[in-house]
Design an enzyme around this catalytic site. Structure first.
Site, short mmCIF file in Angstrom:
data_model
loop_
_atom_site.label_atom_id
_atom_site.label_comp_id
_atom_site.label_asym_id
_atom_site.label_seq_id
_atom_site.Cartn_x
_atom_site.Cartn_y
_atom_site.Cartn_z
CG HIS A 17 -1.84 -1.11 1.40
ND1 HIS A 17 -2.01 -1.80 2.57
CD2 HIS A 17 -2.69 -1.67 0.51
CE1 HIS A 17 -2.92 -2.73 2.41
NE2 HIS A 17 -3.35 -2.69 1.16
CE LYS A 41 -12.92 -7.96 3.91
NZ LYS A 41 -12.44 -7.08 2.84
NE ARG A 90 -1.86 -7.47 -4.65
CZ ARG A 90 -2.69 -7.60 -3.63
NH1 ARG A 90 -2.21 -7.89 -2.44
NH2 ARG A 90 -3.99 -7.49 -3.78
CB SER A 128 -3.91 -7.11 4.10
OG SER A 128 -3.60 -5.74 3.89
P1 ADP Z 1 -9.20 -4.50 -0.84
O1 ADP Z 1 -9.80 -5.31 0.28
O2 ADP Z 1 -10.13 -3.49 -1.44
O3 ADP Z 1 -8.43 -5.28 -1.89
P2 ADP Z 1 -6.67 -3.84 0.31
O4 ADP Z 1 -6.48 -3.12 1.59
O5 ADP Z 1 -6.27 -5.27 0.26
O6 ADP Z 1 -8.16 -3.61 -0.08
O7 ADP Z 1 -5.89 -3.09 -0.88
C1 ADP Z 1 -6.13 -1.75 -1.20
C2 ADP Z 1 -5.44 -1.42 -2.51
O8 ADP Z 1 -4.04 -1.64 -2.40
C3 ADP Z 1 -5.86 -2.28 -3.70
O9 ADP Z 1 -5.84 -1.48 -4.86
C4 ADP Z 1 -4.81 -3.31 -3.81
O10 ADP Z 1 -4.69 -3.79 -5.13
C5 ADP Z 1 -3.60 -2.48 -3.45
N1 ADP Z 1 -2.52 -3.33 -2.96
C6 ADP Z 1 -2.55 -4.19 -1.93
N2 ADP Z 1 -1.36 -4.80 -1.77
C7 ADP Z 1 -0.55 -4.30 -2.75
C8 ADP Z 1 0.81 -4.55 -3.14
N3 ADP Z 1 1.57 -5.44 -2.52
N4 ADP Z 1 1.30 -3.84 -4.17
C9 ADP Z 1 0.53 -2.96 -4.82
N5 ADP Z 1 -0.75 -2.70 -4.52
C10 ADP Z 1 -1.29 -3.36 -3.49
#
Ligand code: ADP
Length: 155
Positions: A17, A41, A90, A128
């Site tokens: 992020h 959730k 990713r 995450s």
């Molecule tokens: P969601 O539950 O909506 O996927 P996340 O908190 O997992 O929310 O992710 C929020 C954003 O961050 C999304 O656009 C996701 O693709 C991006 N993201 C998560 N991990 C990575 C990463 N390792 N590299 C790039 N973008 C990421």
């Protein structure tokens, strides 16, 4: 001012992020973390903790804010008067999933343009979900969670 929302659950904030946000700051004047609240959730970290992790990580970056919202991301952006939605990619699976979300958001809010940034090699495998698994086993979080946030997890 060119603002973008960066929506997600951030359970917890990861280096993936952080990379997207820091690179996004070169494109936008302001980035607003938008934490979607979904009562159905289950999360590892409650909303206050997730907000505080983001505030701590960006305490020296006045161009990053954090907000929470219920309901549709497209509506949140409209109400906040924000025209861009930032997402990270990713892999091909992310792309397929994100394409449909972007299409729906465009239909719901034609004034909202989705912008994708592709994760760099080091962060392409960070999620995450993986970080939560590491936390359950009290593994070292260096390179998975921004340094300022690690003490908030293991305290
Ligand atoms: P969601 O539950 O909506 O996927 P996340 O908190 O997992 O929310 O992710 C929020 C954003 O961050 C999304 O656009 C996701 O693709 C991006 N993201 C998560 N991990 C990575 C990463 N390792 N590299 C790039 N973008 C990421």
């Amino acid at each position: 001012m060119r603002s973008a929302i960066f929506p997600g659950s951030f359970d917890p904030l990861t280096t993936g992020h952080d990379e997207i946000v820091r690179r996004g700051l070169a494109l936008f004047d302001e980035i607003v973390f938008a934490i979607g609240v979904n009562i159905a959730k289950q999360t590892m970290f409650d909303l206050v903790k997730r907000v505080n992790m983001i505030k701590t990580c960006y305490r020296d970056e006045s161009r990053v804010r954090v907000e929470t919202y219920e309901g549709l991301t497209a509506d949140f952006a409209r109400n906040a008067n924000i025209g861009f939605l930032l997402r990270g990619l990713r892999n091909a699976m992310d792309l397929e999933y994100e394409k449909s979300i972007a299409a729906v958001n465009r239909r719901l809010n034609p004034g909202l343009e989705t912008v994708f940034l592709v994760a760099s090699g080091e962060n392409a495998h960070v999620s995450s979900t993986i970080v939560r698994e590491a936390i359950r086993y009290r593994a070292a979080l260096d390179g998975l969670v921004p340094a300022a946030v690690i003490p908030m997890i293991y305290s």
